[in-house]
Design an enzyme around this catalytic site. Structure first.
Site, PDB file in Angstrom:
ATOM      1  N   ASN A 103      -7.733  -0.187  -3.364  1.00 24.18           N
ATOM      2  CA  ASN A 103      -6.793  -1.056  -4.081  1.00 24.18           C
ATOM      3  C   ASN A 103      -7.279  -1.432  -5.473  1.00 24.18           C
ATOM      4  O   ASN A 103      -8.441  -1.765  -5.614  1.00 24.18           O
ATOM      5  CB  ASN A 103      -6.591  -2.351  -3.279  1.00 24.18           C
ATOM      6  CG  ASN A 103      -5.282  -2.300  -2.529  1.00 24.18           C
ATOM      7  OD1 ASN A 103      -4.282  -1.836  -3.047  1.00 24.18           O
ATOM      8  ND2 ASN A 103      -5.308  -2.780  -1.294  1.00 24.18           N
ATOM      9  N   ASN A 115     -16.975   0.331   1.990  1.00 25.08           N
ATOM     10  CA  ASN A 115     -16.896  -0.982   2.640  1.00 25.08           C
ATOM     11  C   ASN A 115     -18.229  -1.388   3.252  1.00 25.08           C
ATOM     12  O   ASN A 115     -18.608  -2.554   3.243  1.00 25.08           O
ATOM     13  CB  ASN A 115     -15.790  -1.006   3.695  1.00 25.08           C
ATOM     14  CG  ASN A 115     -14.427  -1.220   3.062  1.00 25.08           C
ATOM     15  OD1 ASN A 115     -14.327  -1.694   1.931  1.00 25.08           O
ATOM     16  ND2 ASN A 115     -13.377  -0.871   3.782  1.00 25.08           N
ATOM     17  N   ASP A 122       9.565   2.944   7.420  1.00 21.70           N
ATOM     18  CA  ASP A 122       9.063   1.689   7.987  1.00 21.70           C
ATOM     19  C   ASP A 122      10.026   1.234   9.065  1.00 21.70           C
ATOM     20  O   ASP A 122      11.037   1.896   9.324  1.00 21.70           O
ATOM     21  CB  ASP A 122       8.859   0.621   6.896  1.00 21.70           C
ATOM     22  CG  ASP A 122       7.694  -0.313   7.236  1.00 21.70           C
ATOM     23  OD1 ASP A 122       7.591  -0.739   8.400  1.00 21.70           O
ATOM     24  OD2 ASP A 122       6.879  -0.599   6.345  1.00 21.70           O
ATOM     25  N   GLU A 140      -3.700  -2.570  10.059  1.00 17.39           N
ATOM     26  CA  GLU A 140      -4.945  -2.134  10.704  1.00 17.39           C
ATOM     27  C   GLU A 140      -5.057  -2.624  12.138  1.00 17.39           C
ATOM     28  O   GLU A 140      -5.707  -3.632  12.422  1.00 17.39           O
ATOM     29  CB  GLU A 140      -6.145  -2.655   9.900  1.00 17.39           C
ATOM     30  CG  GLU A 140      -6.339  -1.965   8.580  1.00 17.39           C
ATOM     31  CD  GLU A 140      -6.961  -0.591   8.717  1.00 17.39           C
ATOM     32  OE1 GLU A 140      -6.260   0.342   9.162  1.00 17.39           O
ATOM     33  OE2 GLU A 140      -8.126  -0.456   8.392  1.00 17.39           O
ATOM     34  N   SER A 191      -8.920   1.674   6.789  1.00 15.00           N
ATOM     35  CA  SER A 191     -10.126   1.310   6.037  1.00 15.00           C
ATOM     36  C   SER A 191     -11.253   0.949   6.986  1.00 15.00           C
ATOM     37  O   SER A 191     -12.392   0.830   6.579  1.00 15.00           O
ATOM     38  CB  SER A 191      -9.835   0.130   5.108  1.00 15.00           C
ATOM     39  OG  SER A 191      -9.475  -0.999   5.856  1.00 15.00           O
ATOM     40  N   MET A 195       0.831  -1.200   0.000  1.00 13.35           N
ATOM     41  CA  MET A 195       0.000   0.000   0.000  1.00 13.35           C
ATOM     42  C   MET A 195       0.867   1.252   0.000  1.00 13.35           C
ATOM     43  O   MET A 195       0.649   2.165  -0.790  1.00 13.35           O
ATOM     44  CB  MET A 195      -0.928  -0.034   1.230  1.00 13.35           C
ATOM     45  CG  MET A 195      -1.921   1.080   1.312  1.00 13.35           C
ATOM     46  SD  MET A 195      -2.914   1.340  -0.184  1.00 13.35           S
ATOM     47  CE  MET A 195      -4.525   0.743   0.265  1.00 13.35           C
ATOM     48  N   GLU A 226     -11.687   8.197   0.087  1.00 15.82           N
ATOM     49  CA  GLU A 226     -12.659   8.645   1.083  1.00 15.82           C
ATOM     50  C   GLU A 226     -11.907   9.538   2.077  1.00 15.82           C
ATOM     51  O   GLU A 226     -10.931   9.094   2.686  1.00 15.82           O
ATOM     52  CB  GLU A 226     -13.284   7.446   1.816  1.00 15.82           C
ATOM     53  CG  GLU A 226     -14.278   6.675   0.966  1.00 15.82           C
ATOM     54  CD  GLU A 226     -14.812   5.413   1.642  1.00 15.82           C
ATOM     55  OE1 GLU A 226     -15.942   5.026   1.331  1.00 15.82           O
ATOM     56  OE2 GLU A 226     -14.097   4.798   2.458  1.00 15.82           O
ATOM     57  N   LYS A 250      -1.526   1.948  15.344  1.00 19.40           N
ATOM     58  CA  LYS A 250      -1.717   3.236  14.677  1.00 19.40           C
ATOM     59  C   LYS A 250      -1.593   4.386  15.687  1.00 19.40           C
ATOM     60  O   LYS A 250      -1.007   5.426  15.395  1.00 19.40           O
ATOM     61  CB  LYS A 250      -3.066   3.277  13.959  1.00 19.40           C
ATOM     62  CG  LYS A 250      -3.063   2.447  12.663  1.00 19.40           C
ATOM     63  CD  LYS A 250      -4.285   2.720  11.811  1.00 19.40           C
ATOM     64  CE  LYS A 250      -4.434   1.724  10.665  1.00 19.40           C
ATOM     65  NZ  LYS A 250      -3.716   2.112   9.443  1.00 19.40           N
ATOM     66  N   VAL A 296       0.151   1.910   8.053  1.00 20.60           N
ATOM     67  CA  VAL A 296       0.653   0.727   8.777  1.00 20.60           C
ATOM     68  C   VAL A 296      -0.515  -0.266   8.935  1.00 20.60           C
ATOM     69  O   VAL A 296      -1.661   0.081   8.661  1.00 20.60           O
ATOM     70  CB  VAL A 296       1.282   1.107  10.148  1.00 20.60           C
ATOM     71  CG1 VAL A 296       2.367   2.169   9.964  1.00 20.60           C
ATOM     72  CG2 VAL A 296       0.241   1.593  11.150  1.00 20.60           C
TER      73      VAL A 296
END
Lengths: 76, 285
Positions: free
Chosen positions: B143, B190, B33, B92, B119, B14, B152, B97, B90
């Site tokens: 994706n 979603n 990262d 989910e 998401s 991603m 969004e 987070k 990073v």
């Protein structure tokens, strides 16, 4: 073949019902919801445009019928 | 706002895709990262998308190399101190987070926008980890990011109008179409996609049609989906779909309870295309 129509109607009606709930909750406007489904899920039948295409009254009757037959997820 | 440098936290696939769209539009990006191998995956992924364009003759090799030079990588936060805009991508997990956001809060300039690509998690809950929640918003890409236009843009409980505008402006600057929405479970896409998938699963369970027939009906012109819903679930990952349905179930009730078939697939490790089997068999594993 009849099943095919029923299945498609149920799937899209489920999306319409959920879209109406999301709009009523203020998640986004009907136009924004349609835009998101068109660009994010590549739906051609976006819920509010599809409702307009079928006709508000037809969709309302379908949702009522499905709510009675299949449950509250179709109730809006 | 004038964006001179974008920080992307969480390289991986991603992060690499986001680095591609940002550098393609000319923005310098820093990928951050925790391990070199993740940074390698991110950069390799961005390069792969550029190489595809070069093969299709939509870009010269020189141009590609110039664009790739806009990407730098780092294992520490120092390089992000002068970034105007951070996109966090990073895994989910709320605790993870929040930790990342509090670390960003400590190092990033006070004016920087901190966007999360979550998401499924609450933007407001993530924003609680920082001293400037008004500058935190959701920026949910789809994706594959290089192909999908939608972003969004999610307003958390304390997100300022200015931050919303900044996120929308950046989305447009990198060729995307922002749609604003509230910080509600599943946001728009979603939530509605899961409603569709769940209804398709119910129709199958009731014996109205097989999943293959439902999928082929959905891609016919009168229905108009690009890919059937069961196949889409396999592509997105059964584990992800399951996770999102659980979050939606918590927020909106049992109409979003994952179907038994999804539970069975999860239990047997059939997570979709990536594991060789999901609703369909992909002939490996």
């Amino acid at each position: 073949m009849e099943n095919r129509e029923l299945v498609l109607n149920r799937i899209f009606a489920a999306v319409v019902a959920e879209a109406e709930r999301a709009a009523a909750e203020g998640v986004a406007s009907p136009q924004e919801i349609d835009d998101a489904m068109r660009m994010g899920a590549l739906f051609k039948k976006t819920p509010f445009a599809y409702t307009a295409e079928v006709g508000e009254e037809t969709m309302r009757a379908r949702l009522d019928e499905f709510a009675a037959k299949y449950g509250d997820r179709f109730k809006v | 706002m004038d964006i001179k440098k974008i920080g992307i936290v969480g390289a991986g696939v991603m992060g690499g895709e986001i680095a591609f769209v940002a550098t393609q539009a000319g923005f310098p990006v820093v990928l951050k990262d925790i391990e070199l191998r993740f940074l390698d995956i991110g950069v390799a992924n961005a390069r792969q998308i550029y190489e595809f364009k070069v093969r299709r003759r939509r870009m010269s090799e020189d141009e590609m190399e110039q664009k790739l030079k806009l990407i730098s990588v780092t294992l520490g936060y120092d390089e992000l101190a002068d970034a105007d805009f951070i996109i966090e991508a990073v895994p989910e997990n709320l605790e993870l987070k929040r930790r990342v956001f509090s670390e960003l809060d400590a190092v990033c300039s006070p004016g920087a926008i901190l966007a999360t690509n979550t998401s499924a998690l609450s933007v407001s809950a993530i924003a609680e980890a920082v001293s400037r929640p008004e500058r935190v918003a959701g920026m949910h890409f789809f994706n594959p990011v290089s192909m999908m236009r939608l972003v969004e843009v999610v307003r958390g409980a304390r997100t300022s109008d200015e931050a919303m505008s900044s996120v929308c402006a950046l989305a447009e600057a990198i060729g995307k179409s922002p749609v604003r929405c509230a910080d509600s479970a599943g946001f728009i896409v979603n939530r509605l996609l899961c409603a569709a998938m769940l209804e398709a699963a119910r129709c199958e369970r009731e014996g109205l049609m097989s999943r293959a027939d439902i999928d082929s009906a959905l891609v016919k012109p009168d229905a108009g989906l690009p890919v059937g819903l069961f196949k889409m679930a396999d592509q997105l990952g059964i584990d992800l779909i399951h996770k999102v349905m659980r979050i939606l179930q918590d927020a909106f009730g049992d109409r979003f309870a994952p179907p038994e078939e999804v539970e069975r697939l999860i239990a047997s490790g059939h997570l979709g295309v990536k594991s060789g089997k999901g609703f369909y068999d992909y002939g490996k594993s």
